[in-house]
Design a protein around this motif. Structure first.
Motif, PDB file in Angstrom:
ATOM      1  N   ASN A 146       0.858  -1.178   0.000  1.00  0.00           N
ATOM      2  CA  ASN A 146       0.000   0.000   0.000  1.00  0.00           C
ATOM      3  C   ASN A 146       0.895   1.229   0.000  1.00  0.00           C
ATOM      4  O   ASN A 146       1.854   1.299   0.770  1.00  0.00           O
ATOM      5  CB  ASN A 146      -0.924   0.015   1.223  1.00  0.00           C
ATOM      6  N   LEU A 147       0.589   2.172  -0.869  1.00  0.00           N
ATOM      7  CA  LEU A 147       1.432   3.350  -1.014  1.00  0.00           C
ATOM      8  C   LEU A 147       0.974   4.481  -0.107  1.00  0.00           C
ATOM      9  O   LEU A 147      -0.197   4.860  -0.101  1.00  0.00           O
ATOM     10  CB  LEU A 147       1.413   3.839  -2.470  1.00  0.00           C
ATOM     11  N   TRP A 148       1.929   4.999   0.643  1.00  0.00           N
ATOM     12  CA  TRP A 148       1.726   6.161   1.501  1.00  0.00           C
ATOM     13  C   TRP A 148       2.518   7.316   0.900  1.00  0.00           C
ATOM     14  O   TRP A 148       3.719   7.205   0.692  1.00  0.00           O
ATOM     15  CB  TRP A 148       2.249   5.887   2.909  1.00  0.00           C
ATOM     16  N   GLU A 149       1.832   8.426   0.623  1.00  0.00           N
ATOM     17  CA  GLU A 149       2.511   9.636   0.177  1.00  0.00           C
ATOM     18  C   GLU A 149       2.808  10.473   1.412  1.00  0.00           C
ATOM     19  O   GLU A 149       1.916  10.752   2.213  1.00  0.00           O
ATOM     20  CB  GLU A 149       1.619  10.424  -0.786  1.00  0.00           C
ATOM     21  N   ILE A 150       4.050  10.853   1.560  1.00  0.00           N
ATOM     22  CA  ILE A 150       4.450  11.783   2.620  1.00  0.00           C
ATOM     23  C   ILE A 150       4.635  13.111   1.900  1.00  0.00           C
ATOM     24  O   ILE A 150       5.513  13.240   1.042  1.00  0.00           O
ATOM     25  CB  ILE A 150       5.761  11.339   3.307  1.00  0.00           C
ATOM     26  N   ALA A 151       3.783  14.095   2.211  1.00  0.00           N
ATOM     27  CA  ALA A 151       3.733  15.290   1.372  1.00  0.00           C
ATOM     28  C   ALA A 151       3.645  16.586   2.159  1.00  0.00           C
ATOM     29  O   ALA A 151       3.102  16.630   3.260  1.00  0.00           O
ATOM     30  CB  ALA A 151       2.519  15.206   0.440  1.00  0.00           C
ATOM     31  N   TYR A 152       4.183  17.626   1.521  1.00  0.00           N
ATOM     32  CA  TYR A 152       3.925  19.002   1.938  1.00  0.00           C
ATOM     33  C   TYR A 152       3.057  19.610   0.842  1.00  0.00           C
ATOM     34  O   TYR A 152       3.443  19.652  -0.327  1.00  0.00           O
ATOM     35  CB  TYR A 152       5.217  19.803   2.096  1.00  0.00           C
ATOM     36  N   ASN A 153       1.874  20.052   1.216  1.00  0.00           N
ATOM     37  CA  ASN A 153       0.938  20.686   0.282  1.00  0.00           C
ATOM     38  C   ASN A 153       0.763  22.134   0.727  1.00  0.00           C
ATOM     39  O   ASN A 153       0.114  22.397   1.744  1.00  0.00           O
ATOM     40  CB  ASN A 153      -0.398  19.947   0.308  1.00  0.00           C
ATOM     41  N   PRO A 154       1.338  23.088  -0.015  1.00  0.00           N
ATOM     42  CA  PRO A 154       1.246  24.501   0.405  1.00  0.00           C
ATOM     43  C   PRO A 154      -0.166  25.064   0.370  1.00  0.00           C
ATOM     44  O   PRO A 154      -0.428  26.112   0.928  1.00  0.00           O
ATOM     45  CB  PRO A 154       2.154  25.220  -0.587  1.00  0.00           C
TER      46      PRO A 154
END
Length: 159
Positions: A146-154
């Motif tokens: 299962n893919l987990w996105e670790i993200a910064y979304n401005p």
């Protein structure tokens, strides 16, 4: 008994979620519970507890592991039993058509968290980088792919 626990739990949570009125034609915009079908419950427990550092909720059982996540629940349940409950075949490989995102408050937090997860043996699928939509993200995989996105979304509002 084991196969009764999940449907009973979902029925309970479903009854809580019906509060919008019986005659409404549209669903409220929210998700309450995500259940991941896992191949090895112990490997998944290790991943979420020891790699992510999450604490289990008392709401689970031996084969239904539940984590409370700020108004959302994530559950781990044996893949074959979950497929049986849904009435579908458990066989299938490759991209599942969805990802789960964990958003942080800065680019540096993405880099820092990925470094920590790497040090804990987590498989990084995509290294952190600027992305087309204006943010910054990386992808990791759990023991079941299962893919987990670790993200910064401005553009995302943070609590």
């Amino acid at each position: 008994m084991k196969q009764i626990i999940l449907p009973a739990g979902l029925l309970f949570l479903g009854s809580i979620a019906i509060g919008q009125g019986r005659n409404d034609k549209e669903m409220e915009q929210r998700i309450t519970f995500i259940t991941l079908g896992v191949n090895d419950i112990n490997a998944s427990i290790d991943f979420y507890e020891n790699k992510f550092g999450w604490k289990r909720s008392a709401q689970g059982s031996d084969d239904l592991i539940v984590f409370e996540l700020c108004g959302l629940y994530l559950a781990l349940y044996p893949k074959n039993a979950l497929a049986h409950d849904a009435g579908v075949d458990a066989v299938g490989q490759g991209f599942r058509g969805f990802t789960i995102s964990y958003n942080v408050r800065s680019v540096q937090e993405v880099d820092d968290l990925i470094a920590v997860l790497k040090s804990r043996g987590v498989h990084v699928v995509k290294e952190p980088q600027k992305v087309f939509w204006g943010g910054y993200s990386s992808y990791i995989g759990d023991p079941d792919g299962n893919l987990w996105e670790i993200a910064y979304n401005p553009y995302l509002k943070h609590e």
